[in-house]
Design an enzyme around this catalytic site. Structure first.
Site, PDB file in Angstrom:
ATOM      1  N   ASN A  18      65.439  14.380  50.313  1.00  0.00           N
ATOM      2  CA  ASN A  18      64.849  15.671  50.679  1.00  0.00           C
ATOM      3  C   ASN A  18      64.441  15.632  52.146  1.00  0.00           C
ATOM      4  O   ASN A  18      63.813  14.656  52.589  1.00  0.00           O
ATOM      5  CB  ASN A  18      63.595  15.940  49.824  1.00  0.00           C
ATOM      6  CG  ASN A  18      62.791  17.126  50.348  1.00  0.00           C
ATOM      7  OD1 ASN A  18      63.185  18.279  50.184  1.00  0.00           O
ATOM      8  ND2 ASN A  18      61.665  16.846  51.018  1.00  0.00           N
ATOM      9  N   GLU A  19      64.787  16.659  52.873  1.00  0.00           N
ATOM     10  CA  GLU A  19      64.410  16.748  54.297  1.00  0.00           C
ATOM     11  C   GLU A  19      64.590  15.393  54.972  1.00  0.00           C
ATOM     12  O   GLU A  19      63.657  14.839  55.571  1.00  0.00           O
ATOM     13  CB  GLU A  19      62.993  17.317  54.463  1.00  0.00           C
ATOM     14  CG  GLU A  19      62.890  18.738  53.940  1.00  0.00           C
ATOM     15  CD  GLU A  19      61.652  19.520  54.389  1.00  0.00           C
ATOM     16  OE1 GLU A  19      60.722  18.924  54.946  1.00  0.00           O
ATOM     17  OE2 GLU A  19      61.643  20.752  54.170  1.00  0.00           O
ATOM     18  N   GLN A  38      55.910  27.291  45.738  1.00  0.00           N
ATOM     19  CA  GLN A  38      56.209  26.470  44.593  1.00  0.00           C
ATOM     20  C   GLN A  38      55.695  27.164  43.344  1.00  0.00           C
ATOM     21  O   GLN A  38      54.970  28.149  43.432  1.00  0.00           O
ATOM     22  CB  GLN A  38      55.573  25.098  44.743  1.00  0.00           C
ATOM     23  CG  GLN A  38      56.103  24.334  45.951  1.00  0.00           C
ATOM     24  CD  GLN A  38      55.628  22.865  46.002  1.00  0.00           C
ATOM     25  OE1 GLN A  38      54.935  22.382  45.128  1.00  0.00           O
ATOM     26  NE2 GLN A  38      56.004  22.185  47.082  1.00  0.00           N
ATOM     27  N   GLU A  69      64.190  25.394  49.121  1.00  0.00           N
ATOM     28  CA  GLU A  69      62.774  25.669  49.410  1.00  0.00           C
ATOM     29  C   GLU A  69      62.716  26.928  50.263  1.00  0.00           C
ATOM     30  O   GLU A  69      63.377  26.991  51.310  1.00  0.00           O
ATOM     31  CB  GLU A  69      62.109  24.504  50.157  1.00  0.00           C
ATOM     32  CG  GLU A  69      61.878  23.291  49.286  1.00  0.00           C
ATOM     33  CD  GLU A  69      61.098  22.175  49.987  1.00  0.00           C
ATOM     34  OE1 GLU A  69      60.265  22.473  50.862  1.00  0.00           O
ATOM     35  OE2 GLU A  69      61.338  21.004  49.635  1.00  0.00           O
ATOM     36  N   TYR A  80      61.197  28.677  55.504  1.00  0.00           N
ATOM     37  CA  TYR A  80      59.886  29.244  55.163  1.00  0.00           C
ATOM     38  C   TYR A  80      59.570  30.406  56.099  1.00  0.00           C
ATOM     39  O   TYR A  80      59.918  30.373  57.282  1.00  0.00           O
ATOM     40  CB  TYR A  80      58.796  28.176  55.292  1.00  0.00           C
ATOM     41  CG  TYR A  80      58.796  27.189  54.135  1.00  0.00           C
ATOM     42  CD1 TYR A  80      58.212  27.517  52.923  1.00  0.00           C
ATOM     43  CD2 TYR A  80      59.384  25.932  54.263  1.00  0.00           C
ATOM     44  CE1 TYR A  80      58.206  26.624  51.858  1.00  0.00           C
ATOM     45  CE2 TYR A  80      59.383  25.027  53.198  1.00  0.00           C
ATOM     46  CZ  TYR A  80      58.789  25.379  52.003  1.00  0.00           C
ATOM     47  OH  TYR A  80      58.783  24.489  50.950  1.00  0.00           O
ATOM     48  N   GLU A 122      56.112  20.232  42.833  1.00  0.00           N
ATOM     49  CA  GLU A 122      55.939  18.971  43.559  1.00  0.00           C
ATOM     50  C   GLU A 122      54.584  18.362  43.199  1.00  0.00           C
ATOM     51  O   GLU A 122      53.636  19.082  42.887  1.00  0.00           O
ATOM     52  CB  GLU A 122      56.010  19.251  45.075  1.00  0.00           C
ATOM     53  CG  GLU A 122      55.816  17.999  45.924  1.00  0.00           C
ATOM     54  CD  GLU A 122      56.250  18.164  47.383  1.00  0.00           C
ATOM     55  OE1 GLU A 122      56.534  19.304  47.806  1.00  0.00           O
ATOM     56  OE2 GLU A 122      56.303  17.143  48.088  1.00  0.00           O
TER      57      GLU A 122
HETATM   58  O1  AHR Z   1      56.838  22.681  49.954  1.00  0.00           O
HETATM   59  C1  AHR Z   1      56.039  21.876  50.764  1.00  0.00           C
HETATM   60  C2  AHR Z   1      56.854  20.926  51.632  1.00  0.00           C
HETATM   61  O2  AHR Z   1      57.639  21.663  52.527  1.00  0.00           O
HETATM   62  C3  AHR Z   1      57.853  20.061  50.911  1.00  0.00           C
HETATM   63  O3  AHR Z   1      57.281  18.926  50.373  1.00  0.00           O
HETATM   64  C4  AHR Z   1      58.821  19.711  51.989  1.00  0.00           C
HETATM   65  O4  AHR Z   1      60.120  19.472  51.513  1.00  0.00           O
HETATM   66  C5  AHR Z   1      58.750  20.894  52.936  1.00  0.00           C
HETATM   67  O5  AHR Z   1      58.560  20.511  54.236  1.00  0.00           O
END
Ligand code: AHR
Length: 516
Positions: free
Chosen positions: A195-196, A367, A318, A262, A48
């Site tokens: 995205n999101e 990432q 992600e 996450y 990103e």
């Molecule tokens: O990976 C960091 C961020 O986490 C990304 O930009 C977003 O899609 C997510 O909230």
């Protein structure tokens, strides 16, 4: 064997680990029951325009004093080439929904500037754009996964981007690409439509996004023999309603729906240090990363109910650890260090993902360089380190496109402080296209070494050889001053007797072995 003990008893905790001289575990691999291929895309990566992921990480520009190949940082490029990356997602993340691709084409010194509102408010000069990304993918031999702007972009803009990248016709967009130096179109398979979209990608309700998805996706065409594989912006973690609504309203108009998960253990305001953690936090990290299994099962159950034929895939595009940024670094850059705790999050997560590949077809760790649970860290002085997570991915590469071999595992379980069940051993077995059988085993006990006894249903094991990843202290890192503290070493703890294998694994360690 080296004796290791967890650091900082002052910080130690309430979790109870069994007290025993030597913990043991049993793995039985059903080597003749393999049915499912582990798609290599489970090993996907994410990049990103965030912090120094692109600028300084992947890209330094041709005029940089840092050695580069056509502007790509040479040391990073070579390390990534070794990693056999199957697919790379770009340009975000949250950045994607503010990215206007036309700003990133044409002569680099004439490109439009913008402020990166999501990440640190820094100036983005767009010198890394469509050509730089797609050429990098070609050079790395990986599939590009483009994340399109739905939040602040138009249908026309996304449709034209697809045409620019993939059309071989004589059209304004294809001719513009030719004018910018690329004659033949690129192959672009994966297209993310937003995205999101529930958050940074437009704060939408799933019903509204579903309608928008259908509209945007309609105009993203297949040019020539390029076949798009369209990915709808999916749920965060436990938002099962998002998946249900999209499955009902978008259905097979999407090829896949995404999911983000996450491993955040303390809450978003105080995620904790990447390197200073106690046993409690270590075990909660293991528990949180393993909880992805329950989350995957629940999203998949909804998909199975609405799409029993399995026509829509699930992408976890992600995932990974998310700690507080390193002290003194820009809070908007999400730069964090990486220890054996992260390496184990990677191995345990991959072990889970391998089980669900009937529906789960791609995962993209967040990432690739310098952001969150990175493979690689760089500094502006030209320093580069490979993280413990890099080594997990490298050692696990043998499972890419191999046949997953189911196994039974008996091991000690503990409860983490959040009450989650944590098995202290995790494993994957697979057989590759050449018939070679590989076994990965992780010991996620923070204190205890374990003996792991391995048997196959029929095969009498003759030998096992490979590498181990561990460290003297659980908080050890690879730094720019000492880049080789945590790295794989030849594994010497395997014994074979009567056709069975016995592995001695130190605390917080992972092995990958070729078993004959
Ligand atoms: O990976 C960091 C961020 O986490 C990304 O930009 C977003 O899609 C997510 O909230």
């Amino acid at each position: 064997m080296r004796v290791k003990s967890f650091w900082g008893c002052a910080l130690a905790l309430s979790m109870t680990l069994p007290v025993s001289a030597q913990m043991s575990a049993e793995i039985t691999v059903h080597e003749n029951d393999g049915k499912q291929i582990i798609p290599k895309e489970i090993y996907g990566q994410f990049s990103e325009h965030l912090g120094t992921c692109i600028y300084g990480g992947l890209w330094v520009g041709k005029d940089s004093s840092i050695p580069n190949i056509e502007g790509y940082r040479a040391d990073v490029f070579n390390a990534l080439k070794d990693l056999k990356i199957p697919v790379l997602r770009w340009p975000g993340g949250c950045f994607a929904d503010e990215y206007h691709w036309m700003d990133g084409i044409g002569p680099q010194d004439q490109r439009a500037y913008m402020v990166n509102n999501n990440w640190g408010g820094v100036t983005e000069d767009n010198s890394f754009g469509t050509h730089e990304f797609l050429n990098l993918c070609e050079m790395l031999g990986c599939e590009p996964y483009i994340s399109g702007n739905v939040g602040s972009g138009t249908v026309e803009e996304l449709a034209k981007w697809v045409e620019y990248m993939t059309s071989d016709s004589h059209s304004t967009m294809a001719d513009l690409r030719r004018k910018n130096g690329r004659d033949k179109p690129w192959k672009v398979k994966y297209l993310g439509v937003g995205n999101e979209s529930w958050g940074c990608g437009g704060s939408m309700y799933p019903e509204y996004y579903s309608d928008l998805y259908r509209r945007y996706a309609t105009y993203c065409r297949n040019f020539g023999d390029n076949r798009l594989y369209k990915v709808a912006s999916g749920a965060s973690d436990y938002d099962y309603n998002w998946t249900r609504v999209l499955m009902n309203k978008v259905g097979t108009n999407m090829n896949a729906i995404s999911l983000h998960y996450y491993s955040v253990i303390n809450g978003w305001d105080q995620k904790g240090s990447s390197t200073q953690f106690n046993e409690n936090e270590f075990m909660r990290t293991m528990g949180k990363c393993l909880e992805v299994e329950d989350v995957l099962k629940k999203h998949i159950a909804i998909m199975d109910e609405i799409d029993p034929a399995g026509r829509v895939d699930l992408f976890l595009d992600e995932w990974g650890t998310w700690w507080d940024v390193e002290p003194g670094t820009n809070p908007g850059f999400l730069f964090q260090q990486n220890t054996m705790r992260d390496a184990l999050v990677a191995s345990l997560s991959l072990d889970v993902f391998h089980k669900y590949t009937r529906r789960l077809k791609m995962c993209n760790i967040a990432q690739i360089v310098n952001v969150l649970q990175s493979m690689i860290l760089t500094n502006p002085e030209g320093g580069m380190v490979l993280t413990p997570t890099y080594y997990t991915f490298k050692m696990y590469n043998v499972h890419q496109d191999a046949t997953y071999l189911p196994s039974d595992l008996k091991c000690t379980h503990v409860k983490d402080a959040a009450g989650r069940d944590v098995p202290l051993i995790s494993t994957t077995a697979s057989r590759d296209a050449n018939g070679v059988l590989h076994l990965s085993v992780s010991n996620c006990s923070p204190n205890e070494s374990q003996v792991v006894n391995v048997a196959m249903d029929q095969l009498k094991i003759k030998s096992a050889s490979g590498e181990i990843l561990t460290s003297q202290h659980v908080y050890d890192i690879n730094s720019f001053d000492q880049p080789n503290v945590v790295k794989p070493a030849k594994y010497t703890g395997a014994k074979v007797k009567d056709g069975k294998l016995s592995l001695t694994l130190p605390p917080y360690s992972m092995v990958t072995l070729e078993v004959k």
